[in-house]
Design a protein around this motif. Structure first.
Motif, short mmCIF file in Angstrom:
data_model
loop_
_atom_site.label_atom_id
_atom_site.label_comp_id
_atom_site.label_asym_id
_atom_site.label_seq_id
_atom_site.Cartn_x
_atom_site.Cartn_y
_atom_site.Cartn_z
N ARG A 257 4.42 -52.37 12.90
CA ARG A 257 3.87 -51.02 12.78
C ARG A 257 2.35 -51.00 12.93
O ARG A 257 1.72 -49.97 12.71
CB ARG A 257 4.30 -50.42 11.44
N THR A 300 8.17 -43.66 20.90
CA THR A 300 8.44 -43.79 19.46
C THR A 300 9.93 -44.00 19.18
O THR A 300 10.27 -44.63 18.19
CB THR A 300 7.93 -42.59 18.63
N PHE A 304 11.30 -47.02 17.13
CA PHE A 304 12.21 -46.88 16.00
C PHE A 304 13.38 -47.85 16.11
O PHE A 304 13.75 -48.50 15.13
CB PHE A 304 12.73 -45.44 15.90
N SER B 125 7.53 -43.27 13.66
CA SER B 125 8.42 -42.77 14.71
C SER B 125 8.66 -41.27 14.63
O SER B 125 9.34 -40.72 15.48
CB SER B 125 9.73 -43.57 14.76
#
Lengths: 323, 277
Positions: A257, A300, A304, B125
């Protein structure tokens, strides 16, 4: 998944008389329970579930911020482009590779250092609390501040601390290397400052694991005249095996991250962008600077999926710990 | 004899490591007290010469106009956002956790599974769609706090803690006629101070350093939180290092103070939460 130890739903026969009250209570509790969960649930739905679904929807569209045109459906085009389009996939896959490099460096380095510190600190030494505090302190530092401090330490001029030190040690032969700017050392620099900030976190977890090892095992090992190293190999390591694996996996999720330090140093600190661009950096700049919300969402979503796999592996290991 | 040597060796190794480790912090503190042109000056940046609080005064002074922003405003925004997220989060998440762990009702298994699933979604996210969805709310204080109040992980932490409380205590109160709210406020909460402390500390720590969301949502200095401001501040040309480091000390000071006072809980909070995850 749930390990809830709920009381048996079917009361024992002898408790049959108490049943009506329990039932009445249950139906009353239902309203209270709903009221109690409503605020948290509303927040989670509004700020996690809905946006997540929306990320998937947006990733199938061409969307811009502040544009009059509504998002246009493009199917899997965004995914195809970031993964296979020669113009774009190179950039994205390079970011992914940077993430991988970062994780491959940080995870063993940080876990190893944290283990060494935890072992050293798991003794009855004087001022042990102070030592623990010193190693833990950077954990409370916001990454924005860590980036600033290390920007100065790694400054490219001979005024930077690291360069100045090398200058002194090498009698003036070395001493003006561009640590953040050079593609060779840019990622290494980010790794070092990230490990510095994060190692105390892992150290504390491992320390808790070490303290759960019974003293008798060490006493037994000492009776067998085991050396310090042998005690470490045969008592300490097996004793914290699961904690250690867990810490390594947790670090890999967290390291994936990585964003703040890279963004700040690229923007204002002369960090080599190409060598350190990570997936989240890519997502933010795509959304923010290129105003390409659809593609950023696709990034994203891929992000994820990777974090999900890492987390599921981690969960499995953590549950193995309980068993 | 052997033991003494070992002890000395341990202390030496630890001492050296600790020193290397503490150097960046030392540099931050010394630098913040030095004239700006003597901060980025090689190893002499460590020499504690010409120390004064000048940079702190200058930060508070130079960041006190409408064009440069107001330091106390940045601090106020950060404090307000963190306080909202921590206080709101404690109430909302503990309440949900109680209902999910202690009350007997139909939807609880399903909802708890949902919470566990949501825990798998990292903020990163959902940042982009949130940024798109709340575009009209940019540069407000509330949007900086709102997404972080309800927190699946906090619910989970409280849930784990509440489950360890013996059911019999609650049953006794039930028999005395107490309803769920009364039990929650009068029995469960007073027994759960450690859980509240560790969740609060971890939430505060994360929130205080929050950067990604403000980067996306805030460009107006009047609602800018501290971490965003320090990244803007250090990007200015030419950078005024003394002042930037003084700003940095002021940024981290609240957390260090909290850390110093609640060190035990702090460490427990970090260790416990991570191991249980």
């Amino acid at each position: 998944m749930s390990t809830a130890v709920s009381p048996s739903p079917t009361p024992a026969p002898s408790a049959a008389a108490a049943r009506p009250t329990t039932q009445r209570r249950r139906s009353r509790d239902w309203v209270h329970a709903l009221l109690m969960t409503a605020p948290a649930l509303a927040g989670l739905i509004a700020f996690v579930a809905v946006p997540f679904g929306y990320a998937v929807v947006l990733s199938l569209h061409k969307a811009r911020l502040g544009s009059d045109r509504p998002p246009a459906f493009v199917g899997l085009e965004q995914y195809r482009r970031i993964l296979t389009d020669p113009d774009l996939s190179g950039r994205f896959l390079h970011a992914l590779l940077n993430n991988l490099t970062f994780a491959l460096a940080v995870v063993p380095l940080q876990t190893g250092l944290a283990l060494a510190l935890a072992v050293l600190l798991n003794r009855k030494l004087r001022a042990i609390g102070l030592f623990r505090a010193v190693f833990f302190l950077p954990v409370v530092f916001p990454m924005a501040l860590v980036a600033v401090i290390w920007r100065l330490i790694l400054a490219r001029s001979d005024q930077g601390i690291l360069n100045s030190l090398l200058h002194q040690l090498s009698f003036g032969h070395w001493g003006s290397f561009d640590w953040l700017g050079s593609p060779l050392t840019a990622m290494a620099s980010v790794v070092v400052l990230s490990v510095w900030q994060g190692v105390g976190f892992q150290m504390v977890i491992l320390l808790a694991g070490l303290q759960a090892i019974p003293d008798e095992r060490y006493e037994a090992a000492q009776l067998d005249r085991a050396s310090r190293w042998q005690q470490f190999r045969h008592v300490t390591l097996p004793g914290i095996r699961t904690t250690l694996i867990f810490v390594a996996l947790l670090t890999s999720v967290l390291s994936f991250r990585v964003f703040d330090q890279v963004y700040i140093l690229v923007r204002g600190g002369g960090l080599n962008e190409n060598a350190t661009r990570t997936v989240m950096y890519e997502a933010v700049t795509t959304a923010f600077d290129q105003n390409n919300i659809g593609r950023a969402s696709a990034i994203t979503v891929v992000f994820f999926l990777i974090v999900l796999v890492l987390t599921l592996v981690q969960r499995r290991v953590a549950r193995g710990d309980d068993a | 004899m052997n033991r003494t040597i070992r002890r000395i060796a341990d202390h030496t190794v630890l001492g050296l490591l600790a020193l290397v480790f503490a150097l960046p912090v030392l540099y931050l503190v010394i630098g913040s007290l030095k004239p700006s042109d003597q901060v980025l000056a090689g190893l002499s940046g460590f020499l504690p010469t010409n120390l004064s609080l000048h940079n702190y005064a200058a930060v508070l002074h130079s960041l006190s106009s409408d064009s440069t922003g107001h330091f106390w405003r940045f601090m106020g925004v950060s404090l307000l956002v963190a306080a909202t997220v921590v206080a709101g989060g404690l109430v909302v998440n503990s309440m949900a956790a109680y209902a999910l762990s202690r009350l007997e009702w139909g939807g609880r298994k399903l909802l708890f599974t949902l919470v566990l699933l949501l825990m798998l979604i990292p903020f990163e996210s959902v940042a982009v769609p949130l940024f798109y969805l709340f575009d009209t709310q940019r540069n407000t204080v509330w949007i900086q706090a709102a997404p972080f109040i309800a927190n699946a992980f906090s619910v989970y932490q409280f849930h784990t803690f509440f489950q360890a409380i013996p059911l019999s205590i609650e049953e006794a109160a039930r028999i005395d006629g107490a309803g769920p709210w009364r039990i929650l406020f009068r029995i469960i909460y007073p027994m759960s101070k450690p859980a509240f402390a560790s969740v609060a500390i971890l939430t505060f720590l994360t929130q205080w350093g929050s950067f990604l969301w403000p980067v996306l949502m805030v460009d107006d200095p009047s609602v800018r939180p501290l971490p965003l401001e320090i990244s803007v501040f250090q990007g200015q040309q030419p950078p005024d290092w003394g002042q930037i480091l003084a700003f940095g000390v002021l940024l981290v000071l609240p957390v260090v103070v909290v850390f110093a006072f609640f060190q035990r809980w702090f460490v427990q909070g970090v260790a416990g939460s991570a191991v249980k995850e």
